[in-house]
Design an enzyme around this catalytic site. Sequence first.
Site, PDB file in Angstrom:
ATOM      1  N   ASN A  37       0.805  -1.213   0.000  1.00 35.61           N
ATOM      2  CA  ASN A  37       0.000   0.000   0.000  1.00 35.61           C
ATOM      3  C   ASN A  37       0.847   1.276   0.000  1.00 35.61           C
ATOM      4  OD1 ASN A  37      -2.360   1.436   0.065  1.00 35.61           O
ATOM      5  ND2 ASN A  37      -2.874   0.973   2.184  1.00 35.61           N
ATOM      6  N   HIS A 122     -14.559  -4.879  11.184  1.00 38.32           N
ATOM      7  CA  HIS A 122     -14.227  -3.531  11.662  1.00 38.32           C
ATOM      8  C   HIS A 122     -15.503  -2.767  12.002  1.00 38.32           C
ATOM      9  CE1 HIS A 122     -10.033  -2.708   9.744  1.00 38.32           C
ATOM     10  NE2 HIS A 122     -10.111  -3.935  10.205  1.00 38.32           N
ATOM     11  N   ARG A 147     -13.692  -5.565  15.854  1.00 36.68           N
ATOM     12  CA  ARG A 147     -12.723  -4.552  16.261  1.00 36.68           C
ATOM     13  C   ARG A 147     -13.455  -3.223  16.378  1.00 36.68           C
ATOM     14  NH1 ARG A 147      -7.888  -1.823  12.526  1.00 36.68           N
ATOM     15  NH2 ARG A 147      -9.399  -0.193  12.128  1.00 36.68           N
ATOM     16  N   TYR A 159      -7.458   7.711  13.908  1.00 38.41           N
ATOM     17  CA  TYR A 159      -7.256   6.478  13.144  1.00 38.41           C
ATOM     18  C   TYR A 159      -8.510   5.591  13.217  1.00 38.41           C
ATOM     19  CZ  TYR A 159      -6.227   1.758  11.988  1.00 38.41           C
ATOM     20  OH  TYR A 159      -6.323   0.520  11.428  1.00 38.41           O
ATOM     21  N   ASP A 210      -7.364  -1.595  17.809  1.00 37.44           N
ATOM     22  CA  ASP A 210      -6.077  -1.329  17.135  1.00 37.44           C
ATOM     23  C   ASP A 210      -5.509  -0.002  17.625  1.00 37.44           C
ATOM     24  OD1 ASP A 210      -3.934  -1.146  15.430  1.00 37.44           O
ATOM     25  OD2 ASP A 210      -5.080  -1.511  13.597  1.00 37.44           O
ATOM     26  N   HIS A 212      -2.515   1.005  16.575  1.00 36.21           N
ATOM     27  CA  HIS A 212      -1.799   1.463  15.383  1.00 36.21           C
ATOM     28  C   HIS A 212      -0.444   2.085  15.702  1.00 36.21           C
ATOM     29  CE1 HIS A 212      -2.159   2.533  11.000  1.00 36.21           C
ATOM     30  NE2 HIS A 212      -2.738   1.357  11.058  1.00 36.21           N
ATOM     31  N   GLU A 236      -4.047  -4.302  19.680  1.00 34.15           N
ATOM     32  CA  GLU A 236      -3.163  -4.499  18.511  1.00 34.15           C
ATOM     33  C   GLU A 236      -2.137  -3.377  18.382  1.00 34.15           C
ATOM     34  OE1 GLU A 236      -5.451  -5.141  14.985  1.00 34.15           O
ATOM     35  OE2 GLU A 236      -3.957  -4.212  13.704  1.00 34.15           O
ATOM     36  N   GLU A 262       1.617  -6.645  11.652  1.00 33.32           N
ATOM     37  CA  GLU A 262       1.122  -6.411  10.291  1.00 33.32           C
ATOM     38  C   GLU A 262       2.162  -5.724   9.406  1.00 33.32           C
ATOM     39  OE1 GLU A 262      -2.387  -4.030  11.212  1.00 33.32           O
ATOM     40  OE2 GLU A 262      -1.394  -2.299  10.351  1.00 33.32           O
ATOM     41  N   ARG A 283       0.597 -11.072  13.713  1.00 32.75           N
ATOM     42  CA  ARG A 283      -0.282 -10.576  12.636  1.00 32.75           C
ATOM     43  C   ARG A 283       0.378 -10.486  11.269  1.00 32.75           C
ATOM     44  NH1 ARG A 283      -4.639  -8.272  12.438  1.00 32.75           N
ATOM     45  NH2 ARG A 283      -4.078  -6.310  11.462  1.00 32.75           N
ATOM     46  N   HIS A 312      -3.180 -10.042   9.335  1.00 32.36           N
ATOM     47  CA  HIS A 312      -3.671  -8.791   8.790  1.00 32.36           C
ATOM     48  C   HIS A 312      -4.558  -9.109   7.576  1.00 32.36           C
ATOM     49  CE1 HIS A 312      -2.173  -4.822   6.706  1.00 32.36           C
ATOM     50  NE2 HIS A 312      -3.295  -4.613   7.349  1.00 32.36           N
ATOM     51  N   ASP A 316      -6.256  -3.344   1.672  1.00 32.27           N
ATOM     52  CA  ASP A 316      -5.100  -3.120   0.794  1.00 32.27           C
ATOM     53  C   ASP A 316      -4.391  -4.429   0.451  1.00 32.27           C
ATOM     54  OD1 ASP A 316      -4.743  -2.177   3.671  1.00 32.27           O
ATOM     55  OD2 ASP A 316      -2.657  -2.561   3.188  1.00 32.27           O
ATOM     56  N   GLU A 339      -8.366 -11.243  10.212  1.00 33.22           N
ATOM     57  CA  GLU A 339      -9.055  -9.963   9.979  1.00 33.22           C
ATOM     58  C   GLU A 339      -9.865 -10.037   8.685  1.00 33.22           C
ATOM     59  OE1 GLU A 339      -6.349  -6.686   9.601  1.00 33.22           O
ATOM     60  OE2 GLU A 339      -7.926  -5.188   9.840  1.00 33.22           O
ATOM     61  N   TRP A 402       1.596   7.131  12.269  1.00 32.18           N
ATOM     62  CA  TRP A 402       0.198   7.201  11.843  1.00 32.18           C
ATOM     63  C   TRP A 402      -0.569   5.962  12.316  1.00 32.18           C
ATOM     64  CZ3 TRP A 402      -2.249   3.917   8.111  1.00 32.18           C
ATOM     65  CH2 TRP A 402      -3.633   4.197   7.992  1.00 32.18           C
TER      66      TRP A 402
HETATM   67  C1  GCO Z   1      -5.458  -3.081  10.193  1.00 29.73           C
HETATM   68  C2  GCO Z   1      -4.450  -2.110   9.721  1.00 29.73           C
HETATM   69  C3  GCO Z   1      -4.822  -1.264   8.553  1.00 29.73           C
HETATM   70  C4  GCO Z   1      -3.533  -0.600   8.040  1.00 29.73           C
HETATM   71  C5  GCO Z   1      -3.459  -0.635   6.571  1.00 29.73           C
HETATM   72  C6  GCO Z   1      -2.173  -0.040   6.054  1.00 29.73           C
HETATM   73  O1  GCO Z   1      -5.348  -3.484  11.332  1.00 29.73           O
HETATM   74  O2  GCO Z   1      -6.308  -3.445   9.402  1.00 29.73           O
HETATM   75  O3  GCO Z   1      -3.873  -1.405  10.779  1.00 29.73           O
HETATM   76  O4  GCO Z   1      -5.829  -0.350   8.847  1.00 29.73           O
HETATM   77  O5  GCO Z   1      -3.448   0.697   8.490  1.00 29.73           O
HETATM   78  O6  GCO Z   1      -3.613  -1.950   6.147  1.00 29.73           O
HETATM   79  O7  GCO Z   1      -2.034  -0.232   4.690  1.00 29.73           O
HETATM   80 MG    MG Z   2      -3.743  -2.766  12.410  1.00 36.47          MG
END
Ligand code: GCO
Ligand code: MG
Length: 402
Positions: A37, A122, A147, A159, A210, A212, A236, A262, A283, A312, A316, A339, A402
Site C-alpha cells: 500500500n 471492523h 474490532r 485512526y 487497534d 496502530h 493491537e 502487520e 499478525r 492482517h 489493501d 481480519e 500514523w
Molecule cells: C489493520 C491495519 C490497517 C492498516 C493498513 C495499512 O489493522 O487493518 O492497521 O488499517 O493501516 O492496512 O495499509
Molecule cells: Mg492494524
Amino acid sequence: MKIASARLIVCSPDRNFVTLKIVTDEGIYGLGDATLNGRELAVAAYLEEHVIPCLIGRDPFAIEDIWQYLYRGAYWRRGPVTMSAIAAVDVALWDMKGKALNTPVYNLLGGKSREGVLVYAHANGSDVAEAVESVQQHMEEGYLAVRAQAGVPGVKSSYGVPKSGKPYEPAERGLPSESLWSSERYLNFAPKLFERLRVEVGEDVHLLHDVHHRLTPIEAARLGKSLEPYHLFWMEDPTPAENQEAFRIIRDHTVTPIATGEVFSSFWDSHDLVRNQWIDYLRMTIVHGGGITALKKAADFAAVYQVRTGCHGATDLSPITMAAALHFGLAIHNFGIQEHMPHTVLTDEVFPHAYSFEAGYMHPGDRPGLGVDIDELLAAKYPYQRAYLPIARKLDGTLTDW
Ligand code: GCO
Ligand code: MG
C-alpha cells in the site's frame, strides 16, 4: 512442467492492486498478490526487472527452492519490497500447484484443522454511540468478533474513523493527507469506549482494538491495564516493534492480550517477541511476510510458544492474499483469528473468488488452488492511480506514527 512466462497486472478497482500471473508450459497458471500500500510500483519494478527473468524455465513445483533462490540468492534480504515480491511468486506457485494436483491449497498445507476460519470485522464510529451501533450491526450480520474504533474527542480525524459515513479505508488517492494525534486524550478516552461497549453488547462477543503503533511502551501498559475489565480479545500494535524488547514493558504490567506484526516482513521481526512470549498473536500477513512458505515457518515457530496467528486482512491486501490467508488459517494448528475487511463490489468483480462468510466464520472454498481469479479485461479498465496512507502529527505539529 516448466514456468513458461510471468507478468504483472497493475490495476485500481477502487484501490491499487499488483498481481503476478505465472503461467506454465502446460497452460496452468497461478496468481500472487504483490500489493504494498502506497509503494505499489516499487514492488512491480522489483518483480519486473529482477525476479521475473529468473523464473522462466524453472520447475514450478520447487516452491521451497525458488523461495530460497529469491531470498538468499538476492544477497540483500528482508524488507517489505523484497518480501512482497517473493510472496507474490510463492503464492502464485502454491495456487498453481493446487490446480495442477486438483486440490485446494489447504490440503497441500497439511489438510484442514477446523471447519471454518474465525474472522473479525471492523466497527467504526465518529463517537461512542456510533461505534456501539456499528458493533451491534456487525453482530447482527453474524460476526462473533469485532474490532472497535471511535473518534477521540478533541482529535481531528482519528485512526480508524471513516470519513463521510463510508467504511474505513486506509489509502487515499493524491498526496498523503495529514491527521492529528494526542496520546493523552486517547488514553483518557479508550477505556470509556469499551466500558460502554460491554454494557451495550454484553460479555460474549470478542472485542478487539487497534492502537496502530501510537503509544510508548509505558503508555501502552497503562492502556492495557485500563482495558482489563472489558477483557479484549487483543490490543493491537500498542507500540512500534522495531525494538522488540519494548513489549516486555507492556507485558510486565497487563494481562490484556497483545497482537502485532502487520508491518513485519520477516520471521526475524517476530523472533524475540515470540520466544519471550511477549505477544499472544502474530499478525504477519502472507503478502508482506514473504508468502505461504515464510508464514508457515513463522507460525510453526510461534506454535512452540503458544503464540497464535491473527493475520492482517485489510482491504489493501488483494482477494488473492485473503484467499491464501484462509487456506493457511484453515490448515495450521495454531490459528487464532483472521481480519476481515470486505472489499468493494468492484474489487470482488475484478477478483472473483470462492471464499465465503457465514455466521462468524470464513471458508476458502474447495476449488483447486486458491480459488481466486482475475478478470483481466475488467482490471484493464481501472488503471493504477497514485495513493498514499495518511501521516499523523501531534497537536503541536510533531510528526508521529500514523
Ligand atoms: C489493520 C491495519 C490497517 C492498516 C493498513 C495499512 O489493522 O487493518 O492497521 O488499517 O493501516 O492496512 O495499509
Ligand atoms: Mg492494524
